[in-house]
Motif scaffolding. Sequence first.
Motif, PDB file in Angstrom:
ATOM      1  N   PRO A  49       0.829  -1.215   0.000  1.00 21.92           N
ATOM      2  CA  PRO A  49       0.000   0.000   0.000  1.00 21.92           C
ATOM      3  C   PRO A  49       0.863   1.265   0.000  1.00 21.92           C
ATOM      4  CG  PRO A  49       0.034  -0.978   2.198  1.00 21.92           C
ATOM      5  CD  PRO A  49       0.859  -1.864   1.320  1.00 21.92           C
ATOM      6  N   ARG A  50       1.084   1.831  -1.168  1.00 17.86           N
ATOM      7  CA  ARG A  50       1.966   2.998  -1.290  1.00 17.86           C
ATOM      8  C   ARG A  50       1.428   4.202  -0.512  1.00 17.86           C
ATOM      9  NH1 ARG A  50       3.686   7.008  -5.363  1.00 17.86           N
ATOM     10  NH2 ARG A  50       5.941   6.914  -5.601  1.00 17.86           N
TER      11      ARG A  50
ATOM     12  N   ARG B  19       6.847   1.880   9.544  1.00 14.07           N
ATOM     13  CA  ARG B  19       5.905   1.430   8.504  1.00 14.07           C
ATOM     14  C   ARG B  19       6.132  -0.036   8.164  1.00 14.07           C
ATOM     15  NH1 ARG B  19       7.883   6.260   6.311  1.00 14.07           N
ATOM     16  NH2 ARG B  19       6.376   7.919   6.644  1.00 14.07           N
ATOM     17  N   LEU B  20       7.399  -0.418   8.061  1.00  9.06           N
ATOM     18  CA  LEU B  20       7.718  -1.797   7.692  1.00  9.06           C
ATOM     19  C   LEU B  20       7.255  -2.754   8.789  1.00  9.06           C
ATOM     20  CD1 LEU B  20      11.158  -0.921   6.154  1.00  9.06           C
ATOM     21  CD2 LEU B  20       9.329  -2.118   4.926  1.00  9.06           C
ATOM     22  N   THR B  21       7.414  -2.343  10.045  1.00  6.81           N
ATOM     23  CA  THR B  21       6.949  -3.177  11.157  1.00  6.81           C
ATOM     24  C   THR B  21       5.429  -3.305  11.098  1.00  6.81           C
ATOM     25  OG1 THR B  21       8.809  -2.469  12.484  1.00  6.81           O
ATOM     26  CG2 THR B  21       6.948  -3.392  13.689  1.00  6.81           C
ATOM     27  N   ALA B  22       4.750  -2.178  10.850  1.00  6.79           N
ATOM     28  CA  ALA B  22       3.281  -2.195  10.798  1.00  6.79           C
ATOM     29  C   ALA B  22       2.773  -3.112   9.683  1.00  6.79           C
ATOM     30  CB  ALA B  22       2.752  -0.779  10.598  1.00  6.79           C
ATOM     31  N   LEU B  23       3.557  -3.225   8.607  1.00  6.25           N
ATOM     32  CA  LEU B  23       3.155  -4.092   7.493  1.00  6.25           C
ATOM     33  C   LEU B  23       3.599  -5.536   7.694  1.00  6.25           C
ATOM     34  CD1 LEU B  23       3.919  -1.858   4.377  1.00  6.25           C
ATOM     35  CD2 LEU B  23       1.684  -2.564   5.213  1.00  6.25           C
ATOM     36  N   GLY B  24       4.315  -5.796   8.775  1.00  5.81           N
ATOM     37  CA  GLY B  24       4.762  -7.159   9.055  1.00  5.81           C
ATOM     38  C   GLY B  24       5.936  -7.602   8.211  1.00  5.81           C
TER      39      GLY B  24
ATOM     40  N   ASP C 229       9.666  13.554   4.005  1.00  6.19           N
ATOM     41  CA  ASP C 229      10.374  14.436   4.941  1.00  6.19           C
ATOM     42  C   ASP C 229      11.853  14.595   4.554  1.00  6.19           C
ATOM     43  OD1 ASP C 229       8.056  14.785   6.333  1.00  6.19           O
ATOM     44  OD2 ASP C 229       8.564  13.366   7.939  1.00  6.19           O
ATOM     45  N   CYS C 230      12.505  15.542   5.214  1.00  6.33           N
ATOM     46  CA  CYS C 230      13.948  15.789   5.053  1.00  6.33           C
ATOM     47  C   CYS C 230      14.319  16.181   3.629  1.00  6.33           C
ATOM     48  CB  CYS C 230      14.776  14.586   5.500  1.00  6.33           C
ATOM     49  SG  CYS C 230      14.447  14.058   7.193  1.00  6.33           S
ATOM     50  N   GLY C 231      13.374  16.751   2.873  1.00  7.05           N
ATOM     51  CA  GLY C 231      13.670  17.215   1.516  1.00  7.05           C
ATOM     52  C   GLY C 231      13.928  16.094   0.524  1.00  7.05           C
ATOM     53  N   GLN C 232      13.480  14.878   0.833  1.00  7.15           N
ATOM     54  CA  GLN C 232      13.735  13.727  -0.039  1.00  7.15           C
ATOM     55  C   GLN C 232      12.454  13.337  -0.786  1.00  7.15           C
ATOM     56  OE1 GLN C 232      16.962  12.886  -0.332  1.00  7.15           O
ATOM     57  NE2 GLN C 232      17.295  14.549   1.138  1.00  7.15           N
ATOM     58  N   THR C 233      12.519  12.236  -1.533  1.00  9.43           N
ATOM     59  CA  THR C 233      11.363  11.836  -2.346  1.00  9.43           C
ATOM     60  C   THR C 233      11.106  10.329  -2.226  1.00  9.43           C
ATOM     61  OG1 THR C 233      12.804  11.533  -4.259  1.00  9.43           O
ATOM     62  CG2 THR C 233      11.653  13.633  -4.116  1.00  9.43           C
ATOM     63  N   ILE C 234       9.869   9.970  -2.478  1.00 15.11           N
ATOM     64  CA  ILE C 234       9.524   8.557  -2.727  1.00 15.11           C
ATOM     65  C   ILE C 234       9.563   8.414  -4.240  1.00 15.11           C
ATOM     66  CG2 ILE C 234       7.044   9.125  -2.556  1.00 15.11           C
ATOM     67  CD1 ILE C 234       6.495   6.243  -1.730  1.00 15.11           C
ATOM     68  N   SER C 235      10.273   7.397  -4.722  1.00 14.22           N
ATOM     69  CA  SER C 235      10.479   7.237  -6.163  1.00 14.22           C
ATOM     70  C   SER C 235       9.169   6.979  -6.893  1.00 14.22           C
ATOM     71  CB  SER C 235      11.432   6.072  -6.427  1.00 14.22           C
ATOM     72  OG  SER C 235      12.692   6.313  -5.856  1.00 14.22           O
ATOM     73  N   GLN C 236       9.169   7.347  -8.173  1.00 12.13           N
ATOM     74  CA  GLN C 236       8.043   7.037  -9.070  1.00 12.13           C
ATOM     75  C   GLN C 236       7.836   5.512  -9.074  1.00 12.13           C
ATOM     76  OE1 GLN C 236       9.158   7.891 -13.072  1.00 12.13           O
ATOM     77  NE2 GLN C 236       7.107   7.651 -13.909  1.00 12.13           N
TER      78      GLN C 236
ATOM     79  N   ILE D 142      20.403   1.149  -0.895  1.00 18.23           N
ATOM     80  CA  ILE D 142      20.983   2.388  -0.387  1.00 18.23           C
ATOM     81  C   ILE D 142      19.939   3.487  -0.585  1.00 18.23           C
ATOM     82  CG2 ILE D 142      22.928   3.979  -0.505  1.00 18.23           C
ATOM     83  CD1 ILE D 142      23.568   0.920   0.086  1.00 18.23           C
ATOM     84  N   GLY D 143      19.534   4.122   0.513  1.00 24.10           N
ATOM     85  CA  GLY D 143      18.529   5.182   0.435  1.00 24.10           C
ATOM     86  C   GLY D 143      17.136   4.665   0.733  1.00 24.10           C
ATOM     87  N   ALA D 144      16.867   4.349   2.004  1.00 24.52           N
ATOM     88  CA  ALA D 144      15.556   3.789   2.375  1.00 24.52           C
ATOM     89  C   ALA D 144      14.439   4.794   2.162  1.00 24.52           C
ATOM     90  CB  ALA D 144      15.572   3.339   3.833  1.00 24.52           C
ATOM     91  N   GLY D 145      14.735   6.082   2.396  1.00 21.88           N
ATOM     92  CA  GLY D 145      13.671   7.083   2.317  1.00 21.88           C
ATOM     93  C   GLY D 145      12.523   6.677   3.241  1.00 21.88           C
ATOM     94  N   CYS D 146      11.325   6.614   2.688  1.00 21.56           N
ATOM     95  CA  CYS D 146      10.143   6.236   3.490  1.00 21.56           C
ATOM     96  C   CYS D 146      10.013   4.725   3.646  1.00 21.56           C
ATOM     97  CB  CYS D 146       8.898   6.791   2.821  1.00 21.56           C
ATOM     98  SG  CYS D 146       8.730   6.203   1.129  1.00 21.56           S
ATOM     99  N   GLY D 147      10.826   3.949   2.925  1.00 26.50           N
ATOM    100  CA  GLY D 147      10.808   2.490   3.072  1.00 26.50           C
ATOM    101  C   GLY D 147       9.971   1.759   2.035  1.00 26.50           C
ATOM    102  N   TYR D 148       9.440   2.492   1.060  1.00 24.86           N
ATOM    103  CA  TYR D 148       8.531   1.855   0.087  1.00 24.86           C
ATOM    104  C   TYR D 148       9.219   0.762  -0.747  1.00 24.86           C
ATOM    105  CZ  TYR D 148       5.481   1.150  -3.910  1.00 24.86           C
ATOM    106  OH  TYR D 148       4.714   0.569  -4.896  1.00 24.86           O
ATOM    107  N   ALA D 149      10.316   1.119  -1.396  1.00 23.75           N
ATOM    108  CA  ALA D 149      10.984   0.133  -2.259  1.00 23.75           C
ATOM    109  C   ALA D 149      11.474  -1.055  -1.430  1.00 23.75           C
ATOM    110  CB  ALA D 149      12.151   0.778  -3.011  1.00 23.75           C
ATOM    111  N   ALA D 150      11.902  -0.790  -0.191  1.00 25.92           N
ATOM    112  CA  ALA D 150      12.357  -1.875   0.688  1.00 25.92           C
ATOM    113  C   ALA D 150      11.199  -2.821   1.003  1.00 25.92           C
ATOM    114  CB  ALA D 150      12.951  -1.302   1.971  1.00 25.92           C
ATOM    115  N   ALA D 151       9.994  -2.261   1.174  1.00 22.62           N
ATOM    116  CA  ALA D 151       8.823  -3.097   1.450  1.00 22.62           C
ATOM    117  C   ALA D 151       8.512  -3.991   0.251  1.00 22.62           C
ATOM    118  CB  ALA D 151       7.624  -2.216   1.784  1.00 22.62           C
ATOM    119  N   VAL D 152       8.594  -3.414  -0.947  1.00 26.56           N
ATOM    120  CA  VAL D 152       8.340  -4.211  -2.153  1.00 26.56           C
ATOM    121  C   VAL D 152       9.423  -5.286  -2.285  1.00 26.56           C
ATOM    122  CG1 VAL D 152       8.002  -4.167  -4.657  1.00 26.56           C
ATOM    123  CG2 VAL D 152       7.211  -2.227  -3.276  1.00 26.56           C
ATOM    124  N   ALA D 153      10.676  -4.870  -2.086  1.00 29.70           N
ATOM    125  CA  ALA D 153      11.802  -5.812  -2.196  1.00 29.70           C
ATOM    126  C   ALA D 153      11.671  -6.942  -1.174  1.00 29.70           C
ATOM    127  CB  ALA D 153      13.126  -5.069  -2.004  1.00 29.70           C
ATOM    128  N   GLY D 154      11.127  -6.616  -0.013  1.00 26.64           N
ATOM    129  CA  GLY D 154      10.965  -7.611   1.044  1.00 26.64           C
ATOM    130  C   GLY D 154      10.034  -8.757   0.643  1.00 26.64           C
TER     131      GLY D 154
END
Length: 209
Positions: free
Chosen positions: A34-35, A119-124, A56-63, A85-97
């Motif tokens: 869930p993006r 977020r990653l913990t909340a998603l299990g 946050d921190c002036g960064q981005t979640i990738s397209q 490298i570059g977790a940001g909000c953790g989205y790509a890491a969640a997909v990769a997981g």
Amino acid sequence: MTDFASARAAMVDDQIARRGVDNARVLEAMRAIPRERFVAPDLADFAYEDCALPIDCGQTISQPYIVALMLAAADPQPGDNLLEIGAGCGYAAAVAGRLARRVVTIERHRPLAEGARQRLTALGATNVDVHVGDGSLGWPTEAPYDCILVTAGAADIPVALKDQLAVGGRLVAPVGAGAQRLVKLTRRAAGKFEQEDLGGVAFVPLVRD
Ligand code: SAH
């Protein structure tokens, strides 16, 4: 109210599969994460737009398409050890997981790393570890990695990351001082890397502290 499940399914079909990403496991993983939970509440309605969004921190979640393109190029297998490298909000890491056995992701901004971890913990996503640090040094204690995804751009790929790639492993990174190209390196032997160009991209800079 946005129907996030329908928006997510449409994102995968229209923005990703239609553009030629045909890795079925990657498409399934993108359908599952869930993006909208990885952006600020006031941006949730834009979570399935075809673009990067501010975090946050002036960064981005990738397209979304770029996340899918990088994962399809790296093609993580169920037994693989993956470094991001570059977790940001953790989205790509969640997909990769959902694709790899284990994911290690590094973020230099502590508040982002903490948010990603929550977020990653909340998603299990129990197979994803978030560390604070300079990802250009990699994460040697868990090397070698079958896949390395670099989600911030530099003039060249840090040597430490190439060193931590397993033989047979795939590294995908944006490269370029000004205009960036998405590059895939495949390590064929200890000192032998094969390079492939995946097209033009625009990532935030890889900052070396
Ligand atoms: N993977 C993210 C993309 C985040 S943008 C996603 O799923 O959308 C890239 C991230 O790289 C930013 O959060 C930035 O702070 C981080 N970054 C930049 N240089 C870094 C470095 N040397 N080490 C670790 N993280 C870095």
